[in-house]
Design an enzyme around this catalytic site. Structure first.
Site, PDB file in Angstrom:
ATOM      1  N   ASP A  14       0.824  -1.208   0.000  1.00 33.23           N
ATOM      2  CA  ASP A  14       0.000   0.000   0.000  1.00 33.23           C
ATOM      3  C   ASP A  14       0.857   1.257   0.000  1.00 33.23           C
ATOM      4  O   ASP A  14       1.765   1.389   0.822  1.00 33.23           O
ATOM      5  CB  ASP A  14      -0.891   0.044   1.245  1.00 33.23           C
ATOM      6  CG  ASP A  14      -1.965  -1.030   1.248  1.00 33.23           C
ATOM      7  OD1 ASP A  14      -2.225  -1.612   0.176  1.00 33.23           O
ATOM      8  OD2 ASP A  14      -2.550  -1.270   2.322  1.00 33.23           O
ATOM      9  N   LYS A  41      -6.471  -6.901   1.227  1.00 31.37           N
ATOM     10  CA  LYS A  41      -7.533  -7.373   2.121  1.00 31.37           C
ATOM     11  C   LYS A  41      -7.172  -8.705   2.760  1.00 31.37           C
ATOM     12  O   LYS A  41      -7.400  -8.922   3.947  1.00 31.37           O
ATOM     13  CB  LYS A  41      -8.859  -7.475   1.364  1.00 31.37           C
ATOM     14  CG  LYS A  41      -9.376  -6.142   0.841  1.00 31.37           C
ATOM     15  CD  LYS A  41     -10.787  -6.250   0.310  1.00 31.37           C
ATOM     16  CE  LYS A  41     -11.786  -6.431   1.422  1.00 31.37           C
ATOM     17  NZ  LYS A  41     -11.830  -5.287   2.352  1.00 31.37           N
ATOM     18  N   GLY A  42      -6.596  -9.606   1.981  1.00 24.91           N
ATOM     19  CA  GLY A  42      -6.229 -10.914   2.526  1.00 24.91           C
ATOM     20  C   GLY A  42      -5.188 -10.809   3.621  1.00 24.91           C
ATOM     21  O   GLY A  42      -5.331 -11.393   4.701  1.00 24.91           O
ATOM     22  N   GLU A 141     -10.455  -9.894  -4.021  1.00 27.67           N
ATOM     23  CA  GLU A 141      -9.241  -9.342  -4.622  1.00 27.67           C
ATOM     24  C   GLU A 141      -8.400 -10.439  -5.266  1.00 27.67           C
ATOM     25  O   GLU A 141      -7.306 -10.178  -5.773  1.00 27.67           O
ATOM     26  CB  GLU A 141      -8.430  -8.553  -3.589  1.00 27.67           C
ATOM     27  CG  GLU A 141      -9.080  -7.221  -3.249  1.00 27.67           C
ATOM     28  CD  GLU A 141      -8.239  -6.349  -2.331  1.00 27.67           C
ATOM     29  OE1 GLU A 141      -8.561  -5.163  -2.236  1.00 27.67           O
ATOM     30  OE2 GLU A 141      -7.283  -6.846  -1.701  1.00 27.67           O
ATOM     31  N   ASN A 185     -20.234  -5.075   3.552  1.00 24.06           N
ATOM     32  CA  ASN A 185     -20.710  -3.847   4.174  1.00 24.06           C
ATOM     33  C   ASN A 185     -22.039  -3.486   3.527  1.00 24.06           C
ATOM     34  O   ASN A 185     -22.527  -4.202   2.642  1.00 24.06           O
ATOM     35  CB  ASN A 185     -19.676  -2.716   4.075  1.00 24.06           C
ATOM     36  CG  ASN A 185     -19.373  -2.285   2.648  1.00 24.06           C
ATOM     37  OD1 ASN A 185     -20.180  -2.457   1.731  1.00 24.06           O
ATOM     38  ND2 ASN A 185     -18.205  -1.718   2.439  1.00 24.06           N
ATOM     39  N   THR A 221     -21.824  -5.171   7.864  1.00 26.56           N
ATOM     40  CA  THR A 221     -21.153  -4.135   8.658  1.00 26.56           C
ATOM     41  C   THR A 221     -21.587  -2.766   8.145  1.00 26.56           C
ATOM     42  O   THR A 221     -21.640  -2.534   6.937  1.00 26.56           O
ATOM     43  CB  THR A 221     -19.630  -4.263   8.583  1.00 26.56           C
ATOM     44  OG1 THR A 221     -19.209  -4.184   7.205  1.00 26.56           O
ATOM     45  CG2 THR A 221     -19.173  -5.592   9.156  1.00 26.56           C
ATOM     46  N   THR A 249      -8.945   2.775   6.830  1.00 22.81           N
ATOM     47  CA  THR A 249      -8.296   1.689   6.086  1.00 22.81           C
ATOM     48  C   THR A 249      -8.162   0.445   6.959  1.00 22.81           C
ATOM     49  O   THR A 249      -7.728   0.528   8.098  1.00 22.81           O
ATOM     50  CB  THR A 249      -6.893   2.124   5.616  1.00 22.81           C
ATOM     51  OG1 THR A 249      -7.000   3.336   4.883  1.00 22.81           O
ATOM     52  CG2 THR A 249      -6.267   1.063   4.731  1.00 22.81           C
ATOM     53  N   ALA A 250      -8.550  -0.699   6.422  1.00 18.81           N
ATOM     54  CA  ALA A 250      -8.418  -2.008   7.082  1.00 18.81           C
ATOM     55  C   ALA A 250      -9.414  -2.230   8.213  1.00 18.81           C
ATOM     56  O   ALA A 250      -9.357  -3.265   8.884  1.00 18.81           O
ATOM     57  CB  ALA A 250      -6.999  -2.253   7.592  1.00 18.81           C
ATOM     58  N   ALA A 251     -10.358  -1.316   8.422  1.00 20.52           N
ATOM     59  CA  ALA A 251     -11.334  -1.505   9.503  1.00 20.52           C
ATOM     60  C   ALA A 251     -12.187  -2.755   9.260  1.00 20.52           C
ATOM     61  O   ALA A 251     -12.366  -3.589  10.160  1.00 20.52           O
ATOM     62  CB  ALA A 251     -12.223  -0.277   9.628  1.00 20.52           C
ATOM     63  N   GLY A 252     -12.703  -2.896   8.030  1.00 21.01           N
ATOM     64  CA  GLY A 252     -13.523  -4.063   7.712  1.00 21.01           C
ATOM     65  C   GLY A 252     -12.718  -5.349   7.735  1.00 21.01           C
ATOM     66  O   GLY A 252     -13.216  -6.398   8.169  1.00 21.01           O
ATOM     67  N   ASP A 253     -11.480  -5.280   7.289  1.00 18.50           N
ATOM     68  CA  ASP A 253     -10.623  -6.471   7.292  1.00 18.50           C
ATOM     69  C   ASP A 253     -10.276  -6.894   8.713  1.00 18.50           C
ATOM     70  O   ASP A 253     -10.240  -8.089   9.026  1.00 18.50           O
ATOM     71  CB  ASP A 253      -9.335  -6.199   6.515  1.00 18.50           C
ATOM     72  CG  ASP A 253      -9.596  -5.879   5.059  1.00 18.50           C
ATOM     73  OD1 ASP A 253     -10.603  -6.372   4.526  1.00 18.50           O
ATOM     74  OD2 ASP A 253      -8.789  -5.140   4.459  1.00 18.50           O
TER      75      ASP A 253
END
Length: 305
Positions: A14, A41-42, A141, A185, A221, A249-253
């Site tokens: 990133d 994401k992974g 992804e 989401n 979510t 960033t990365a909150a859902g992950d």
């Protein structure tokens, strides 16, 4: 009991550009600063699972380049099993450019690279790993055909499958039938069902639509509002923990990875696992970056005594 979690997913380096506000179409703006970090994401989901105590392994692909080595080393740092990450000598390691404004909102552009070059044949060498696991996670992804092959294998061995349909895309034939729990989401859920998420009745309508597709269990979510869940036996809404977000960033992950570390294979403790996952993601949004922002179980326990 410690869950054994396998993540099939993306590995991206990133690049985050820190800006005052998002540019308008045709506008040129200056970035205040730039940072590089491990992501995808992974990778985010795997690190979140590992930091919450899950015995975590990764199935993925990088390019034959420095970024690929960087990503593998980043996972090793969190004691994630990287034995099932292959190296593609044709495509470069995945990458993402993130625009992050002063309100903590982001826009993300992703180059799939080696992630999108994965083929279903990659699954054959991972059967033993999958058979020994409790939970298997995948997102969009990497190619859905690969996810379908891995999920089919997981179901043969009684492994619980969690699908994060992000970025939003129509599910290929057969994938719904081998998905135990889908975690979109609100935007992704509406994209898949055609039903806008506005209130709990519309969330229940989304759940009904997913059930008709073949997916009986759902978590939607909804950012800083919380999360809705629906199973064959129960449904409800769990409010989010109120915090001041710096970077989403990365909150859902983080949510999905933390959830996988806590949830029972039969999803019987879904509300408790969901609450734990929200605690984890509430800490993530108060920090900058993807992997660097993901909390450990000890940090979560300290903040939410």
């Amino acid at each position: 009991m410690t869950n054994k979690v396998v993540v099939l997913g993306s590995l991206n380096v990133d690049t985050t550009l820190h800006i005052a506000q998002m540019p308008k179409p045709g506008e040129t703006i200056s970035a205040k600063s730039k940072t590089n970090s491990a992501g995808g994401k992974g990778a985010n989901q795997a690190v979140a699972a590992a930091r919450s105590g899950a015995e975590t392994s990764f199935i993925g692909q990088v390019g034959e380049d420095g970024n690929g080595t960087f990503m593998i080393d980043a996972l090793k740092h969190d004691r994630i099993n990287v034995d099932h990450i292959s190296v593609d000598d044709t495509h470069g390691t995945g990458s993402a450019v993130i625009l992050l404004d002063e309100q903590g909102q982001n826009s993300i552009m992703v180059y799939g690279g080696a992630n999108q070059a994965m083929k279903p044949a990659i699954v054959a060498s991972s059967e033993g790993l999958i058979e020994a696991s409790d939970i298997l996670i995948s997102e969009f992804e990497t190619p859905q055909a690969v996810t379908l092959a891995v999920f089919k294998l997981a179901k043969q061995h009684g492994v619980t499958t969690i699908l994060n349909p992000a970025p939003a895309a129509k599910l290929i034939d057969g994938l719904a039938e081998v998905t135990d729990l889908i975690v979109p989401n609100e935007t992704e859920s509406a994209s898949l069902t055609g039903i806008e998420v506005t209130n709990q009745a519309s969330m229940a309508a989304n759940a009904d639509k997913f059930t008709k597709m073949g997916i009986k269990n759902l978590i939607i979510t909804i950012g800083d509002r919380g999360a809705y869940y629906h199973t064959a036996t129960n449904d409800g809404f769990v409010p989010a923990f109120k915090v001041q977000a710096k970077d989403t960033t990365a909150a859902g992950d983080t949510f999905i990875g933390a959830l996988s570390s806590e949830i029972n294979k039969n999803l019987s403790n879904i509300e408790e696992a969901l609450t734990y996952a929200q605690k984890a993601s509430s800490i993530t949004v108060q920090r900058l970056g993807a992997l660097p922002s993901i909390p450990t179980a000890a940090e979560i326990a300290t903040q939410y005594k």
